[in-house]
Design a protein around this motif. Structure first.
Motif, PDB file in Angstrom:
ATOM      1  N   LEU A  24       0.823  -1.210   0.000  1.00 19.98           N
ATOM      2  CA  LEU A  24       0.000   0.000   0.000  1.00 19.98           C
ATOM      3  C   LEU A  24       0.855   1.258   0.000  1.00 19.98           C
ATOM      4  O   LEU A  24       0.570   2.223  -0.720  1.00 19.98           O
ATOM      5  CB  LEU A  24      -0.923  -0.008   1.221  1.00 19.98           C
ATOM      6  N   THR A  27       2.354   1.745  -3.424  1.00 19.90           N
ATOM      7  CA  THR A  27       1.340   2.215  -4.375  1.00 19.90           C
ATOM      8  C   THR A  27       1.070   3.700  -4.224  1.00 19.90           C
ATOM      9  O   THR A  27       0.980   4.448  -5.195  1.00 19.90           O
ATOM     10  CB  THR A  27       0.036   1.432  -4.166  1.00 19.90           C
ATOM     11  N   LEU A  28       0.944   4.161  -2.973  1.00 20.75           N
ATOM     12  CA  LEU A  28       0.685   5.585  -2.741  1.00 20.75           C
ATOM     13  C   LEU A  28       1.863   6.437  -3.177  1.00 20.75           C
ATOM     14  O   LEU A  28       1.681   7.550  -3.698  1.00 20.75           O
ATOM     15  CB  LEU A  28       0.383   5.810  -1.250  1.00 20.75           C
ATOM     16  N   CYS A  31       1.931   7.003  -6.998  1.00 17.92           N
ATOM     17  CA  CYS A  31       0.827   7.733  -7.633  1.00 17.92           C
ATOM     18  C   CYS A  31       1.286   9.074  -8.173  1.00 17.92           C
ATOM     19  O   CYS A  31       1.029   9.429  -9.297  1.00 17.92           O
ATOM     20  CB  CYS A  31      -0.313   7.930  -6.630  1.00 17.92           C
ATOM     21  N   GLY A 230      -1.325   8.508 -12.532  1.00 18.04           N
ATOM     22  CA  GLY A 230      -1.379   8.281 -11.093  1.00 18.04           C
ATOM     23  C   GLY A 230      -2.566   7.428 -10.690  1.00 18.04           C
ATOM     24  O   GLY A 230      -2.449   6.520  -9.855  1.00 18.04           O
ATOM     25  N   LEU A 231      -3.732   7.705 -11.299  1.00 19.68           N
ATOM     26  CA  LEU A 231      -4.916   6.914 -10.978  1.00 19.68           C
ATOM     27  C   LEU A 231      -4.762   5.478 -11.460  1.00 19.68           C
ATOM     28  O   LEU A 231      -5.188   4.531 -10.785  1.00 19.68           O
ATOM     29  CB  LEU A 231      -6.149   7.555 -11.610  1.00 19.68           C
ATOM     30  N   SER A 233      -1.967   3.814 -11.687  1.00 19.03           N
ATOM     31  CA  SER A 233      -1.077   3.139 -10.741  1.00 19.03           C
ATOM     32  C   SER A 233      -1.810   2.799  -9.450  1.00 19.03           C
ATOM     33  O   SER A 233      -1.619   1.717  -8.874  1.00 19.03           O
ATOM     34  CB  SER A 233       0.133   4.027 -10.440  1.00 19.03           C
ATOM     35  N   LEU A 234      -2.672   3.724  -9.004  1.00 15.22           N
ATOM     36  CA  LEU A 234      -3.414   3.479  -7.775  1.00 15.22           C
ATOM     37  C   LEU A 234      -4.374   2.300  -7.933  1.00 15.22           C
ATOM     38  O   LEU A 234      -4.450   1.417  -7.073  1.00 15.22           O
ATOM     39  CB  LEU A 234      -4.183   4.742  -7.375  1.00 15.22           C
ATOM     40  N   GLY A 237      -2.439  -0.922  -8.105  1.00 13.11           N
ATOM     41  CA  GLY A 237      -1.971  -1.305  -6.778  1.00 13.11           C
ATOM     42  C   GLY A 237      -3.082  -1.859  -5.912  1.00 13.11           C
ATOM     43  O   GLY A 237      -2.893  -2.852  -5.190  1.00 13.11           O
ATOM     44  N   LEU A 238      -4.253  -1.221  -5.984  1.00 14.11           N
ATOM     45  CA  LEU A 238      -5.389  -1.716  -5.199  1.00 14.11           C
ATOM     46  C   LEU A 238      -5.831  -3.097  -5.672  1.00 14.11           C
ATOM     47  O   LEU A 238      -6.224  -3.955  -4.863  1.00 14.11           O
ATOM     48  CB  LEU A 238      -6.550  -0.729  -5.291  1.00 14.11           C
TER      49      LEU A 238
END
Length: 280
Positions: A24, A27-28, A31, A230-231, A233-234, A237-238
């Motif tokens: 997590l 991932t952040l 972003c 960025g979105l 990648s987010l 990651g989620l």
């Protein structure tokens, strides 16, 4: 020594929680990355830049330090932010006042040094005053004082050249006479109508940059092009976190059965010992 079932379950939960937390955080961090837009700014310029960028929909932050304020933006907004700042004439050029210009740095100043300091200080003061006019972004003033080129030659009269970069609308008929009167009244030898005629003014209009946001479709979301990476990648990651979490839940549910846990410990003793943190 057989691994205790409750200890095994606890170690699996702890390891899974650490793995999820690490993923997590990665991932952040992936972003968006903050980069320095301007450094070593005074507070007034820094506040103006932050207000300007926020008005154009650009997220910016101000950090204060010993060497001045620093403005940071997302790496995807660096081009837009620079374009907006240049159009607005920010950060403003540092102007020295007469007291700073005539600050003594040696025992004796030559007449030439005193003359250069005076002309420079006079120009800086006029530039600062002209920038107080509405719609004026920046101003430059070049002053020529009376000087005899050679003995016997006539003295060259005073003159001044003014450059003004401004926003639209700009009422030239109202502002130009005021600029000429202000400059002519501030420079020796330029008083009267003849003096005002020796003040040349060059105006450079500039239109305010209107940043057009480009939108793109990312699944069910409609986002700006700069935020799409960025979105993406987010969301990726989620998704990875969700899959790993599902696998961990499945493992925990399987290991809740003592027969399965005993079979795993017997079948894979080295891996079971790794989970428990000691050799079985």
């Amino acid at each position: 020594m057989r691994p205790n079932h409750s200890v095994m379950m606890q170690r699996v939960r702890l390891g899974g929680a650490r793995l999820l937390l690490s993923l997590l955080m990665l991932t952040l961090c992936a972003c968006s990355e903050k980069v320095n837009l301007q450094t070593a700014l005074n507070d007034a310029d820094a506040n103006d830049i932050v207000m300007l960028l926020n008005r154009h929909g650009i997220d910016s932050q101000k950090r204060s330090g010993k060497e001045g304020a620093t403005i940071t933006v997302n790496d995807t907004d660096i081009s837009r932010a620079t374009e907006v700042m240049q159009a607005a004439g920010l950060p403003k050029r540092s102007l020295a006042q007469l007291g700073e210009v005539f600050k003594k740095e040696g025992m004796i100043s030559t007449p030439l040094e005193e003359r250069v300091r005076y002309i420079h200080g006079l120009s800086q003061e006029l530039e600062y005053t002209l920038q107080q006019f509405d719609s004026v972004i920046t101003a430059r003033v070049h002053v020529v004082l009376p000087e005899r080129v050679a003995p016997g030659e006539p003295i060259q009269p005073s003159s001044a050249a003014v450059f003004i970069k401004h926003r639209l609308p700009f009422d030239e008929d109202m502002i130009l006479p005021r600029v000429r009167n202000l400059v002519a009244s501030s420079i020796p030898g330029l008083s009267g109508e003849d003096g005002r005629s020796k003040v040349s003014v060059v105006l450079m209009p500039t239109e305010e940059v209107i940043t057009k946001l480009e939108w793109t479709q990312l699944g069910p979301f409609q986002v700006t092009t700069g935020s799409a990476a960025g979105l993406r990648s987010l969301l990726t990651g989620l998704l990875v976190l969700g899959v790993i979490g599902l696998l961990l839940v499945t493992v925990l549910l399987v290991l809740r059965h003592k027969k399965v846990a005993a079979w795993v410990a017997q079948r894979f003793p080295k891996k079971a010992g790794f989970i428990l943190g000691h050799q079985v």
